[in-house]
Design an enzyme around this catalytic site. Structure first.
Site, PDB file in Angstrom:
ATOM      1  N   GLY A  70      71.512  58.084  15.640  1.00 33.70           N
ATOM      2  CA  GLY A  70      70.519  57.099  16.092  1.00 33.70           C
ATOM      3  C   GLY A  70      69.190  57.234  15.191  1.00 33.70           C
ATOM      4  O   GLY A  70      68.280  56.216  15.190  1.00 33.70           O
ATOM      5  N   ASP A 111      65.621  61.145  26.390  1.00 32.08           N
ATOM      6  CA  ASP A 111      65.919  60.470  27.721  1.00 32.08           C
ATOM      7  C   ASP A 111      65.879  61.800  28.903  1.00 32.08           C
ATOM      8  O   ASP A 111      64.863  62.091  29.070  1.00 32.08           O
ATOM      9  CB  ASP A 111      67.526  59.989  27.651  1.00 32.08           C
ATOM     10  CG  ASP A 111      67.576  59.400  28.849  1.00 32.08           C
ATOM     11  OD1 ASP A 111      67.274  58.574  29.584  1.00 32.08           O
ATOM     12  OD2 ASP A 111      69.005  59.878  29.390  1.00 32.08           O
ATOM     13  N   ASP A 134      72.253  52.508  20.201  1.00 36.41           N
ATOM     14  CA  ASP A 134      73.537  51.655  20.410  1.00 36.41           C
ATOM     15  C   ASP A 134      74.009  51.636  21.708  1.00 36.41           C
ATOM     16  O   ASP A 134      73.559  52.504  22.536  1.00 36.41           O
ATOM     17  CB  ASP A 134      74.819  52.402  19.637  1.00 36.41           C
ATOM     18  CG  ASP A 134      75.129  53.799  20.242  1.00 36.41           C
ATOM     19  OD1 ASP A 134      74.220  54.630  20.600  1.00 36.41           O
ATOM     20  OD2 ASP A 134      76.367  53.854  20.784  1.00 36.41           O
TER      21      ASP A 134
HETATM   22  P1  IMP Z   1      68.821  63.468  26.042  1.00 36.61           P
HETATM   23  O1  IMP Z   1      67.426  63.438  25.777  1.00 36.61           O
HETATM   24  O2  IMP Z   1      69.648  64.769  25.846  1.00 36.61           O
HETATM   25  O3  IMP Z   1      69.149  62.769  27.551  1.00 36.61           O
HETATM   26  O4  IMP Z   1      69.646  62.265  25.282  1.00 36.61           O
HETATM   27  C1  IMP Z   1      68.866  61.595  24.205  1.00 36.61           C
HETATM   28  C2  IMP Z   1      70.192  60.547  23.395  1.00 36.61           C
HETATM   29  O5  IMP Z   1      70.820  59.846  24.485  1.00 36.61           O
HETATM   30  C3  IMP Z   1      69.360  59.718  22.708  1.00 36.61           C
HETATM   31  O6  IMP Z   1      69.321  60.531  21.125  1.00 36.61           O
HETATM   32  C4  IMP Z   1      70.248  58.648  22.375  1.00 36.61           C
HETATM   33  O7  IMP Z   1      71.452  58.811  21.641  1.00 36.61           O
HETATM   34  C5  IMP Z   1      70.787  58.460  23.828  1.00 36.61           C
HETATM   35  N1  IMP Z   1      70.104  57.419  24.785  1.00 36.61           N
HETATM   36  C6  IMP Z   1      69.190  57.681  25.663  1.00 36.61           C
HETATM   37  N2  IMP Z   1      68.662  56.591  26.224  1.00 36.61           N
HETATM   38  C7  IMP Z   1      69.097  55.533  25.388  1.00 36.61           C
HETATM   39  C8  IMP Z   1      69.105  54.100  25.502  1.00 36.61           C
HETATM   40  O8  IMP Z   1      68.218  53.597  26.246  1.00 36.61           O
HETATM   41  N3  IMP Z   1      69.726  53.589  24.639  1.00 36.61           N
HETATM   42  C9  IMP Z   1      70.619  54.080  23.397  1.00 36.61           C
HETATM   43  N4  IMP Z   1      70.887  55.316  23.568  1.00 36.61           N
HETATM   44  C10 IMP Z   1      70.037  56.218  24.411  1.00 36.61           C
HETATM   45 MG    MG Z   2      70.180  60.435  19.318  1.00 38.14          MG
END
Ligand code: IMP
Ligand code: MG
Length: 181
Positions: free
Chosen positions: A43, A101, A157
């Site tokens: 990403g 996220d 994505d």
């Molecule tokens: P987290 O912070 O460990 O929950 O994960 C973050 C990752 O989840 C990001 O690097 C993205 O790859 C994916 N992600 C979280 N929210 C989104 C979204 O709204 N669209 C696309 N990918 C997302």
């Molecule tokens: Mg990511």
């Protein structure tokens, strides 16, 4: 494809202005340091390519691929799928991420990098969803804070699609509702 997008959140021009602003701050803050940009695959690729060219300093960069399981497995389980091959001892690591996220992926990665002897570890992310955070995670540079919507484009994505779009949009619900049928 444009009918899959409910709303354009940030245009290409807005994104590029934001990247320039972040790059200028980073240039000021990292003067005289050993800056190492660490992008998270896949990403962060467009953001990484843009921001490295807005930082007016000598720097190194590399990528890691990390996967965090969501839903099915226990919270906080993170795997390194691709590691870096260079030593980070004494380096000032700046993790480059597309969106934060829950914060679980980067919270885990930060711990791993600390144990490898980095001099400092900070985060720059294009987007953040603060209302979704499950762990505390200090984010030094934040492009935009957004509501809890699923967004795509500029590296992000849905099912590996839409990553190459130059803007960031909210995905229309009909796309994933159709997939669930
Ligand atoms: P987290 O912070 O460990 O929950 O994960 C973050 C990752 O989840 C990001 O690097 C993205 O790859 C994916 N992600 C979280 N929210 C989104 C979204 O709204 N669209 C696309 N990918 C997302
Ligand atoms: Mg990511």
């Amino acid at each position: 494809m444009s009918c899959d997008i409910k709303e354009v959140l940030y245009s290409e021009e807005e994104i590029q202005n934001k990247v320039k602003e972040l790059g200028e701050k980073i240039t000021e803050d990292y003067e005289g340091k050993n800056l190492f940009l660490l992008g998270i695959l896949k990403g962060a690729v467009p953001f990484m390519a843009d921001i490295m060219r807005r930082i007016d300093l000598d720097l190194e960069y590399d990528f890691m691929d990390v996967s965090s399981y969501k839903g099915t497995r226990s919270l906080g389980e993170v795997r390194i799928l691709k590691d870096i091959s260079t030593s980070i001892v004494g380096k000032d690591i700046l993790i480059v991420e597309d969106i934060i996220d829950t914060g679980i992926t980067l919270s885990y990665l930060t711990k791993v990098l600390k144990s490898r002897g980095a001099n400092s570890i900070e985060i720059v992310t294009m987007l953040s969803k603060p209302s979704r955070r499950k762990v505390e995670l200090p984010v030094k540079y934040n492009g935009y804070e957004i509501e809890d919507n699923f967004v795509i484009g500029y590296g992000m994505d849905y099912d590996e699609k839409y990553r190459a779009l130059p803007f960031i949009g909210i995905l229309d619900e009909s796309v994933y509702l159709n997939d669930e049928e």
